[in-house]
Design a protein around this motif. Structure first.
Motif, PDB file in Angstrom:
ATOM      1  N   MET A   1      13.991   3.502  -2.754  1.00 28.67           N
ATOM      2  CA  MET A   1      13.020   2.182  -2.622  1.00 28.67           C
ATOM      3  C   MET A   1      13.428   1.645  -1.338  1.00 28.67           C
ATOM      4  O   MET A   1      14.741   1.428  -0.801  1.00 28.67           O
ATOM      5  CB  MET A   1      13.460   1.234  -3.635  1.00 28.67           C
ATOM      6  N   ILE A   2      12.273   1.356  -0.669  1.00 29.53           N
ATOM      7  CA  ILE A   2      12.380   0.664   0.753  1.00 29.53           C
ATOM      8  C   ILE A   2      12.734  -0.891   0.358  1.00 29.53           C
ATOM      9  O   ILE A   2      11.890  -1.515  -0.164  1.00 29.53           O
ATOM     10  CB  ILE A   2      10.873   0.780   1.486  1.00 29.53           C
ATOM     11  N   PRO A   3      13.684  -1.340   1.281  1.00 31.55           N
ATOM     12  CA  PRO A   3      13.882  -2.886   0.990  1.00 31.55           C
ATOM     13  C   PRO A   3      12.806  -3.720   1.307  1.00 31.55           C
ATOM     14  O   PRO A   3      12.206  -3.317   2.172  1.00 31.55           O
ATOM     15  CB  PRO A   3      15.399  -2.941   1.902  1.00 31.55           C
ATOM     16  N   ALA A   4      12.783  -4.974   0.533  1.00 30.15           N
ATOM     17  CA  ALA A   4      11.831  -5.813   0.974  1.00 30.15           C
ATOM     18  C   ALA A   4      12.075  -6.526   2.298  1.00 30.15           C
ATOM     19  O   ALA A   4      13.085  -6.472   2.627  1.00 30.15           O
ATOM     20  CB  ALA A   4      11.695  -6.921  -0.059  1.00 30.15           C
ATOM     21  N   LEU A   5      10.994  -6.695   2.965  1.00 32.66           N
ATOM     22  CA  LEU A   5      11.164  -7.467   4.523  1.00 32.66           C
ATOM     23  C   LEU A   5      11.658  -8.848   4.015  1.00 32.66           C
ATOM     24  O   LEU A   5      12.406  -9.245   4.922  1.00 32.66           O
ATOM     25  CB  LEU A   5      10.081  -7.380   5.215  1.00 32.66           C
ATOM     26  N   ARG A   6      11.358  -9.507   3.053  1.00 37.29           N
ATOM     27  CA  ARG A   6      11.609 -10.834   2.478  1.00 37.29           C
ATOM     28  C   ARG A   6      12.166 -11.053   1.393  1.00 37.29           C
ATOM     29  O   ARG A   6      11.769 -10.692   0.286  1.00 37.29           O
ATOM     30  CB  ARG A   6      10.463 -11.969   3.057  1.00 37.29           C
ATOM     31  N   ARG A   7      13.220 -11.735   1.114  1.00 41.37           N
ATOM     32  CA  ARG A   7      13.898 -11.710  -0.181  1.00 41.37           C
ATOM     33  C   ARG A   7      14.234 -13.448  -0.466  1.00 41.37           C
ATOM     34  O   ARG A   7      14.716 -14.007   0.888  1.00 41.37           O
ATOM     35  CB  ARG A   7      15.300 -11.027  -0.328  1.00 41.37           C
ATOM     36  N   LEU A   8      14.121 -13.978  -1.557  1.00 37.77           N
ATOM     37  CA  LEU A   8      14.421 -15.306  -1.899  1.00 37.77           C
ATOM     38  C   LEU A   8      15.516 -15.165  -3.000  1.00 37.77           C
ATOM     39  O   LEU A   8      15.494 -14.380  -4.057  1.00 37.77           O
ATOM     40  CB  LEU A   8      13.416 -16.167  -2.468  1.00 37.77           C
ATOM     41  N   ILE A   9      16.782 -15.913  -2.790  1.00 34.59           N
ATOM     42  CA  ILE A   9      17.651 -15.982  -3.838  1.00 34.59           C
ATOM     43  C   ILE A   9      17.772 -17.461  -4.101  1.00 34.59           C
ATOM     44  O   ILE A   9      18.039 -18.414  -3.510  1.00 34.59           O
ATOM     45  CB  ILE A   9      19.111 -15.556  -3.521  1.00 34.59           C
ATOM     46  N   ILE A  10      17.608 -17.645  -5.435  1.00 38.56           N
ATOM     47  CA  ILE A  10      17.356 -19.084  -5.996  1.00 38.56           C
ATOM     48  C   ILE A  10      18.515 -19.172  -6.874  1.00 38.56           C
ATOM     49  O   ILE A  10      18.790 -18.666  -7.893  1.00 38.56           O
ATOM     50  CB  ILE A  10      16.046 -19.409  -7.101  1.00 38.56           C
TER      51      ILE A  10
END
Length: 208
Positions: free
Chosen positions: A1-10
């Protein structure tokens, strides 16, 4: 899987003095972390060691800012503070610890999350679900606008987070209602085809 360009960790904040005594404390700045909470905040640094953290955000509440600080220091980043990420204001239930108060809030929260009755408020001038959603998601828009690539960590509060993220990532409402986040428990959201996909909710695969 290609990593997401943007990630949010809440991230839900570490254990506070209010948590330790079962208080529904919901005003700014609010109580500090307990000694256990300080340890939890420090352990969060190692938990997120492999993440490409480019920004650290927090609510205006002291317990959230104290949770965010060790991570921010470890990455040589400032803690960016936004009032939109604070906990829901509960009106007359504020700072109560009794079972009746907790049951009253649970009923209001179920109205928001499961029955989509967002106009409901806690007695005594509490916020409506619609007001919580508007300010929380508006604050998140500012986080996303400032994030070109990598991960933004947002330290916030349990009730407001579950309400907002369940809407944002299309989580099944009853599942979100029954899956509380522990102190420093976190939700991982990846940008995917123009939407936010939930990869983990407190280490679990969420219901959709």
């Amino acid at each position: 899987m290609i990593p997401a360009l943007r990630r949010l960790i809440i991230v839900r904040h570490a254990q506070s003095e209010a948590n330790a005594v079962g208080s529904l404390h919901c005003t700014v700045p609010g109580p500090a972390l307990t000694a256990q909470g300080v340890e939890q905040a420090e352990k969060l640094v190692a938990t997120l060691a492999d993440e490409d953290v480019r920004a650290v955000w927090s609510s205006t509440m002291l317990r959230a800012r104290q949770t965010a600080e060790p991570l921010a220091v470890s990455r040589d980043l400032p803690v960016q503070v936004h009032d939109g990420f604070r906990e829901s204001y509960l009106g007359d239930l504020h700072d109560r610890r009794d079972a009746e108060a907790h049951e009253a809030f649970d009923d209001v929260y179920a109205s928001w999350l499961v029955r989509a009755e967002l106009e409901v408020r806690c007695p005594g001038g509490g916020e409506s679900g619609a007001e919580v959603l508007e300010r929380w998601l508006g604050a998140l828009d500012e986080v996303v606008l400032g994030l070109d690539v990598g991960t933004a960590v947002v330290v916030t509060h349990g009730a407001a987070t579950r309400l907002a993220v369940s809407r944002l990532a299309h989580i099944e409402p009853t599942w979100a209602l029954t899956h509380h986040l522990p102190n420093t428990g976190h939700i991982v959201l990846d940008e995917e085809d123009g939407r936010w996909a939930c990869r983990s909710w407190g280490g679990l695969q969420p219901g959709f």
